[in-house]
Design a protein around this motif. Sequence first.
Motif, PDB file in Angstrom:
ATOM      1  N   GLN A  13       0.816  -1.225   0.000  1.00 12.53           N
ATOM      2  CA  GLN A  13       0.000   0.000   0.000  1.00 12.53           C
ATOM      3  C   GLN A  13       0.847   1.271   0.000  1.00 12.53           C
ATOM      4  OE1 GLN A  13      -3.363   0.070   2.632  1.00 12.53           O
ATOM      5  NE2 GLN A  13      -4.176  -1.846   1.832  1.00 12.53           N
ATOM      6  N   LEU A  14       1.901   1.253  -0.802  1.00 14.93           N
ATOM      7  CA  LEU A  14       2.694   2.464  -0.991  1.00 14.93           C
ATOM      8  C   LEU A  14       2.058   3.324  -2.082  1.00 14.93           C
ATOM      9  CD1 LEU A  14       6.286   0.920  -0.976  1.00 14.93           C
ATOM     10  CD2 LEU A  14       5.009   1.900   0.947  1.00 14.93           C
ATOM     11  N   ILE A  15       2.298   4.630  -2.019  1.00 11.37           N
ATOM     12  CA  ILE A  15       1.773   5.542  -3.023  1.00 11.37           C
ATOM     13  C   ILE A  15       2.743   5.522  -4.204  1.00 11.37           C
ATOM     14  CG2 ILE A  15       1.111   7.921  -3.519  1.00 11.37           C
ATOM     15  CD1 ILE A  15       0.637   8.243  -0.495  1.00 11.37           C
ATOM     16  N   PRO A  16       2.291   5.109  -5.393  1.00 15.11           N
ATOM     17  CA  PRO A  16       3.216   4.844  -6.508  1.00 15.11           C
ATOM     18  C   PRO A  16       4.037   6.039  -6.949  1.00 15.11           C
ATOM     19  CG  PRO A  16       1.053   3.890  -6.943  1.00 15.11           C
ATOM     20  CD  PRO A  16       0.908   4.752  -5.730  1.00 15.11           C
ATOM     21  N   ARG A  17       3.467   7.234  -6.948  1.00 17.48           N
ATOM     22  CA  ARG A  17       4.144   8.396  -7.511  1.00 17.48           C
ATOM     23  C   ARG A  17       4.903   9.219  -6.480  1.00 17.48           C
ATOM     24  NH1 ARG A  17      -0.071  10.691 -12.159  1.00 17.48           N
ATOM     25  NH2 ARG A  17      -0.255   8.706 -13.309  1.00 17.48           N
ATOM     26  N   THR A  18       5.149   8.650  -5.324  1.00 20.20           N
ATOM     27  CA  THR A  18       5.966   9.331  -4.320  1.00 20.20           C
ATOM     28  C   THR A  18       7.147   8.441  -3.966  1.00 20.20           C
ATOM     29  OG1 THR A  18       4.680   8.434  -2.475  1.00 20.20           O
ATOM     30  CG2 THR A  18       3.988  10.558  -3.357  1.00 20.20           C
ATOM     31  N   THR A  19       8.248   9.053  -3.587  1.00 19.40           N
ATOM     32  CA  THR A  19       9.472   8.313  -3.275  1.00 19.40           C
ATOM     33  C   THR A  19       9.320   7.532  -1.976  1.00 19.40           C
ATOM     34  OG1 THR A  19      10.432  10.124  -1.987  1.00 19.40           O
ATOM     35  CG2 THR A  19      10.833  10.117  -4.384  1.00 19.40           C
ATOM     36  N   ASN A  79      15.199   7.936  -2.388  1.00 16.57           N
ATOM     37  CA  ASN A  79      14.644   8.732  -3.493  1.00 16.57           C
ATOM     38  C   ASN A  79      14.116   7.875  -4.633  1.00 16.57           C
ATOM     39  OD1 ASN A  79      15.150  11.321  -2.343  1.00 16.57           O
ATOM     40  ND2 ASN A  79      17.326  11.061  -2.821  1.00 16.57           N
ATOM     41  N   HIS A  80      14.020   6.566  -4.409  1.00 17.42           N
ATOM     42  CA  HIS A  80      13.469   5.661  -5.408  1.00 17.42           C
ATOM     43  C   HIS A  80      11.945   5.576  -5.258  1.00 17.42           C
ATOM     44  CE1 HIS A  80      17.646   4.587  -5.836  1.00 17.42           C
ATOM     45  NE2 HIS A  80      17.371   3.681  -6.761  1.00 17.42           N
ATOM     46  N   PHE A  81      11.272   5.371  -6.378  1.00 22.81           N
ATOM     47  CA  PHE A  81       9.832   5.159  -6.370  1.00 22.81           C
ATOM     48  C   PHE A  81       9.551   3.667  -6.145  1.00 22.81           C
ATOM     49  CE2 PHE A  81      10.458   9.045  -8.776  1.00 22.81           C
ATOM     50  CZ  PHE A  81       9.492   9.883  -8.214  1.00 22.81           C
ATOM     51  N   PRO A  82       8.346   3.319  -5.668  1.00 24.32           N
ATOM     52  CA  PRO A  82       8.036   1.909  -5.406  1.00 24.32           C
ATOM     53  C   PRO A  82       8.314   0.985  -6.590  1.00 24.32           C
ATOM     54  CG  PRO A  82       6.372   3.281  -4.405  1.00 24.32           C
ATOM     55  CD  PRO A  82       7.264   4.208  -5.174  1.00 24.32           C
ATOM     56  N   SER A  83       8.046   1.457  -7.815  1.00 22.71           N
ATOM     57  CA  SER A  83       8.268   0.624  -8.999  1.00 22.71           C
ATOM     58  C   SER A  83       9.745   0.308  -9.230  1.00 22.71           C
ATOM     59  CB  SER A  83       7.695   1.305 -10.243  1.00 22.71           C
ATOM     60  OG  SER A  83       8.346   2.552 -10.477  1.00 22.71           O
ATOM     61  N   GLN A 129      10.071  -2.862  -0.946  1.00 20.96           N
ATOM     62  CA  GLN A 129       8.814  -2.142  -0.756  1.00 20.96           C
ATOM     63  C   GLN A 129       8.230  -2.430   0.626  1.00 20.96           C
ATOM     64  OE1 GLN A 129       5.938  -1.841  -4.106  1.00 20.96           O
ATOM     65  NE2 GLN A 129       7.419  -3.093  -5.239  1.00 20.96           N
ATOM     66  N   GLN A 130       8.323  -3.688   1.063  1.00 21.29           N
ATOM     67  CA  GLN A 130       7.792  -4.005   2.386  1.00 21.29           C
ATOM     68  C   GLN A 130       8.628  -3.343   3.477  1.00 21.29           C
ATOM     69  OE1 GLN A 130       5.160  -4.310   3.874  1.00 21.29           O
ATOM     70  NE2 GLN A 130       4.577  -6.468   3.631  1.00 21.29           N
ATOM     71  N   ARG A 131       9.926  -3.185   3.259  1.00 21.69           N
ATOM     72  CA  ARG A 131      10.757  -2.460   4.218  1.00 21.69           C
ATOM     73  C   ARG A 131      10.338  -0.989   4.320  1.00 21.69           C
ATOM     74  NH1 ARG A 131      15.949  -4.699   5.693  1.00 21.69           N
ATOM     75  NH2 ARG A 131      16.004  -6.890   5.076  1.00 21.69           N
ATOM     76  N   VAL A 132      10.002  -0.389   3.188  1.00 18.41           N
ATOM     77  CA  VAL A 132       9.487   0.983   3.206  1.00 18.41           C
ATOM     78  C   VAL A 132       8.177   1.033   3.997  1.00 18.41           C
ATOM     79  CG1 VAL A 132       8.588   2.887   1.815  1.00 18.41           C
ATOM     80  CG2 VAL A 132      10.581   1.610   1.029  1.00 18.41           C
ATOM     81  N   ALA A 133       7.311   0.057   3.764  1.00 20.29           N
ATOM     82  CA  ALA A 133       6.029   0.014   4.473  1.00 20.29           C
ATOM     83  C   ALA A 133       6.234  -0.159   5.982  1.00 20.29           C
ATOM     84  CB  ALA A 133       5.168  -1.120   3.921  1.00 20.29           C
ATOM     85  N   ILE A 134       7.227  -0.930   6.362  1.00 20.95           N
ATOM     86  CA  ILE A 134       7.532  -1.098   7.788  1.00 20.95           C
ATOM     87  C   ILE A 134       8.038   0.213   8.378  1.00 20.95           C
ATOM     88  CG2 ILE A 134       9.116  -2.223   9.410  1.00 20.95           C
ATOM     89  CD1 ILE A 134       8.913  -4.723   7.567  1.00 20.95           C
TER      90      ILE A 134
END
Length: 234
Positions: free
Chosen positions: A102-108, A145-149, A156-161
């Motif tokens: 559930q990350l926002i795709p267009r944000t870093t 500064n990377h996007f989810p894609s 991505q799960q680390r960012v979510a954590i």
Amino acid sequence: MADLRGKGVDVHLKNVSRLFQVGGETFQALSNVTIFVPSGVHWSLVGASGSGKSTLLYMMGLLERPSTGEVWIDGQRTDTLKTGERALIRNRRIGFIFQNFQLIPRTTALENVEMPLLYQKVPARERKERAKALLAQVGLSERENHFPSQLSGGQQQRVAIARALVTSPGLVLADEPTGNLDTASSKDILELLEHLRALHHFTLVLVTHDPLVASRAEHQIRLSDGRIVGGETG
């Protein structure tokens, strides 16, 4: 309303049931569930699809209200609170981790982690500092500064954590956090959660259908057809 910031939380569900209307028929997702989760421990809710484990997790996270029964967080009854009061507790005291990130795709990555602090109206400089600190703790300083894609599933799960922890919650709720990951990434994420729990002293409740994932917890609760059928209920 009591201020619950600055400490871990315990969760107490008393005789909780949850009914849903599906196609004109009544479906009982939870049936008379009582559970006490003390502060600072790691619990797992395990069961097959449709067993009621995610509904139970959402009840703990104040995303669902019980049809009957009571939900208490740190001695405060929450199921009778107004919607805004429940949202305030969620924002201040509860962190959520989901299977699909559930990350926002267009944000870093950095901006994704900052987002809960934006809702709290934390000043921009402090938001960035806290988000950077959490990304460092999950090993992603070089990916902020990377996007989810541009990130792997495990990243991505680390960012979510990091996003779930940036508000310093006392309770972290994880719904199948390794469900979309391969075996190696799943192991890494579970070890990271255990490390962060030891570091930040939050209560962790993790939903899974995998007995091996569940076995890593200090306590397990097994559900079937909306009822507790095994494990420790506190």
